[in-house]
Motif scaffolding. Structure first.
Motif, PDB file in Angstrom:
ATOM      1  N   ASP A 143       0.753  -1.560  -0.223  1.00 25.78           N
ATOM      2  CA  ASP A 143      -0.149   0.377  -0.189  1.00 25.78           C
ATOM      3  C   ASP A 143       0.598   1.442   0.032  1.00 25.78           C
ATOM      4  N   LYS A 144       0.215   2.059  -0.609  1.00 27.93           N
ATOM      5  CA  LYS A 144       1.089   3.600  -0.177  1.00 27.93           C
ATOM      6  C   LYS A 144       0.395   4.410   0.949  1.00 27.93           C
ATOM      7  N   ILE A 145       1.637   5.153   1.008  1.00 22.15           N
ATOM      8  CA  ILE A 145       1.492   5.764   2.315  1.00 22.15           C
ATOM      9  C   ILE A 145       2.343   6.812   2.073  1.00 22.15           C
TER      10      ILE A 145
ATOM     11  N   VAL B 221       5.282   7.817  -0.210  1.00 24.61           N
ATOM     12  CA  VAL B 221       5.111   9.333  -0.997  1.00 24.61           C
ATOM     13  C   VAL B 221       6.601  10.259   0.457  1.00 24.61           C
ATOM     14  N   ASN B 222       7.028  10.784   0.324  1.00 25.14           N
ATOM     15  CA  ASN B 222       7.691  11.801   1.110  1.00 25.14           C
ATOM     16  C   ASN B 222       7.032  12.672   0.910  1.00 25.14           C
TER      17      ASN B 222
ATOM     18  N   LYS C  46       0.314  16.366  -2.100  1.00 24.61           N
ATOM     19  CA  LYS C  46       0.555  14.828  -2.117  1.00 24.61           C
ATOM     20  C   LYS C  46      -0.735  14.036  -1.458  1.00 24.61           C
ATOM     21  N   LEU C  47      -1.039  14.257   0.413  1.00 21.02           N
ATOM     22  CA  LEU C  47      -1.959  13.552   1.053  1.00 21.02           C
ATOM     23  C   LEU C  47      -3.338  13.653   0.368  1.00 21.02           C
TER      24      LEU C  47
ATOM     25  N   VAL D  79      -0.362   8.064   6.783  1.00 26.92           N
ATOM     26  CA  VAL D  79       0.793   9.664   7.006  1.00 26.92           C
ATOM     27  C   VAL D  79       0.676   9.390   7.862  1.00 26.92           C
ATOM     28  N   CYS D  80       2.534   9.189   8.176  1.00 22.90           N
ATOM     29  CA  CYS D  80       2.988   9.308   9.807  1.00 22.90           C
ATOM     30  C   CYS D  80       3.778  10.096  10.025  1.00 22.90           C
TER      31      CYS D  80
END
Length: 552
Positions: free
Chosen positions: A209-211, A235-236, A259-260, A268-269
């Motif tokens: 998954d994309k985080i 994703v940064n 991007k979020l 997102v972290c």
């Protein structure tokens, strides 16, 4: 100063390590540099200055004294029930509140009694606790004579820690109802592990998954997604804004935060205040994330690690603004100087998107989860995610022995109550002053400039040496450094030539030529020394550049 004895190829190979593993190499170099060289007349070894780790060199003494005093009361209560050589019984609940008051009056000179009494009285004034029930919980918990019941967190402890979170993480403005359920964990690191594990076990996240990560960020958040258990696509969201030429602002551009808005970004972290830049999230960015959740990505999950929040006046976690979407992680380690206690919590609002997502799963997925949690209840589909975290932390089958040890929960409770007293607020101001005084001394020695920011925690500082090179000597000098040296070369020089240990900011997904300095773990004047050493190394590079220009 001479150049480092390591070749560029050797430095390149070492740079592949995690910053905390690379730190061990720097410590080896710094330790070796402490030894006197043959023929030296000065027999005084140079002290190693390790500003690579964030373990504070202060502790909160008041709540610890209260903890130890409570232990004496608990033993008296135990002997009251059953007296024999080295043998006691379980404290009795009935009348224990009055017995505590009597005991405190009889021991006015015992260290910690006054603080313990103040904590107990404050709790009874703020919450509608039954006095016997509350004092018994404290007394029984500190003896550690029972399994944690409830396993997620003790009843009174949870309410007190919820109050602490409301005061310190939510700026005394919690979400309506403050319906935050808490899971006491073995520090913030355990909380991170439990969260990622349960999100996977419950199918909220899937392999690949994309985080998103808001960077620079604490290295485990970088390393965990790469494990073969997860293999997330990352994703940064980079804090890449500059206040002026050569001075990083460490703030997130609008286009990065945007991007979020991609619904394929599941989570997102962020560390807030950030580690290493040590800045609390700006209102502009918090509002942009709120707008994204309200419109483009309503199921975006947010994991916010707010361990440094108490170092910023008026701090307010994004968990207060987006309670339905946010898993809050908090650790007591830095504020109270208690890394060895391993005290942390996970907070999740009772009304949250994770429980909604699980309820909306297709039947086959519900059946899988019902089988997983079916030994715990006849209605496993009703188990909330916060309680699934607890069960998963003990592989479900050992759920009956889950939970943070009760003496740890007692210490957590007393830390929280201490904060609510005038003494705790005065303590908070002192430790804020300590880190900012050290920051000022570091910058004085290094002669470096940072952006002014009212949301700076100051627990760490990240200094971009390449940006500083351009600020002081222009872009040609910065280009010279990039062409001729590895980004971690300054750290090797510092360790080998000055016995100073710092961490590479590139390992935190920050600029490759940046360095992280912990402002928590050395004496004040050590930071002035580190600043002088950093400036001397910087000047050496400038001299090498001048010689290279002269040589044509």
């Amino acid at each position: 100063m001479p150049e480092t004895t390591f070749s560029r190829e050797e430095i390149q190979s070492f740079a592949q390590l995690s910053p905390f593993e690379l730190k061990d190499k720097f410590i080896q170099l710094a330790t070796a540099a402490q030894a006197d060289k043959p023929g030296q007349k000065d027999t005084t070894a140079r002290a190693m200055l390790n500003a690579g780790r964030g373990n504070p060199n202060w502790i909160a003494t008041g709540p610890r004294e209260a903890f130890y005093a409570l232990g004496y009361f608990a033993l008296e209560e135990s002997r009251r029930v059953w007296t024999a050589d080295n043998l006691g019984g379980m404290p009795e609940k009935k009348g224990i509140g009055d017995r505590f008051d009597s005991w405190a009056r009889r021991h006015p000179d015992l260290p910690g009694v006054e603080m313990l009494s103040a904590c107990v009285q404050y709790a009874l004034s703020r919450w509608p606790f039954d006095k016997d029930a509350f004092v018994h919980e404290l007394t029984d918990a500190i003896t550690g004579d029972n399994y944690p019941v409830p396993d997620r967190m003790l009843k009174h402890a949870e309410q007190i820690v919820r109050g602490y979170v409301a005061d310190e993480m939510f700026d005394k403005r919690p979400p309506e109802g403050n319906n935050l359920s808490l899971f006491a964990t073995e520090g913030g690191t355990a909380a991170m592990c439990y969260i990622f594990d349960s999100l996977m076990k419950n199918g909220i996240l899937k392999k690949g998954d994309k985080i998103a990560l808001m960077t620079p960020v604490f290295t485990p958040y970088i390393e965990i997604p790469e494990l073969d258990t997860f293999e997330f696509e990352v994703v940064n969201v980079a804090a890449s804004l500059f206040a002026e030429t050569g001075v990083r602002q460490w703030r997130y551009p609008e286009e990065e935060v945007a991007k979020l808005a991609d619904p394929s970004v599941k989570l997102v972290c962020l560390v807030n205040p950030s580690n290493p830049p040590s800045l609390a999230l700006s209102d502009r960015v918090a509002n942009q994330i709120k707008d994204i959740v309200a419109t483009s990505n309503p199921n975006l999950l947010i994991v916010t690690d707010d361990v440094y929040g108490t170092f910023v006046p008026g701090f307010r976690s994004i968990a207060a603004d987006l309670p339905r979407n946010t898993l809050l992680v908090y650790s007591y380690s830095k504020h109270y100087g208690c890394t060895g206690w391993r005290l942390g919590v996970i907070g999740l609002h009772d009304d949250n998107v994770i429980d909604d997502m699980i309820a909306a799963f297709p039947q086959d997925q519900k059946d899988r989860l019902a089988k997983r949690y079916g030994t715990l209840t006849l209605e496993p589909e009703k188990i909330r995610f916060i309680d699934r975290l607890v069960a998963d932390s003990r592989s479900v089958a050992l759920n009956h022995t889950a939970g943070l040890s009760l003496p740890q929960q007692t210490m957590m409770t007393l830390f929280s109550l201490f904060d609510m007293l005038d003494e705790g607020q005065a303590y908070k101001e002192r430790i804020r002053q300590i880190v900012h005084r050290r920051l000022d001394l570091l910058l004085e020695g290094a002669q470096m400039k940072i952006s002014e920011d009212g949301k700076r925690a100051g627990y760490y500082i990240e200094l971009d040496l390449l940006a500083e090179a351009e600020r002081v000597h222009g872009k040609d000098f910065a280009d010279f450094l990039e062409k001729n040296y590895e980004p971690v070369d300054p750290l090797f020089r510092l360790a080998e030539q000055t016995s100073v240990v710092l961490l590479n900011g590139g390992g935190f997904d920050g600029p490759q030529w940046s360095v992280r300095v912990s402002l928590a773990n050395l004496d004040d004047l050590d930071y002035l020394k580190i600043g002088h050493h950093l400036r001397a190394i910087f000047n050496d590079y400038a001299s090498e550049w001048e010689r290279a220009k002269a040589a044509g």
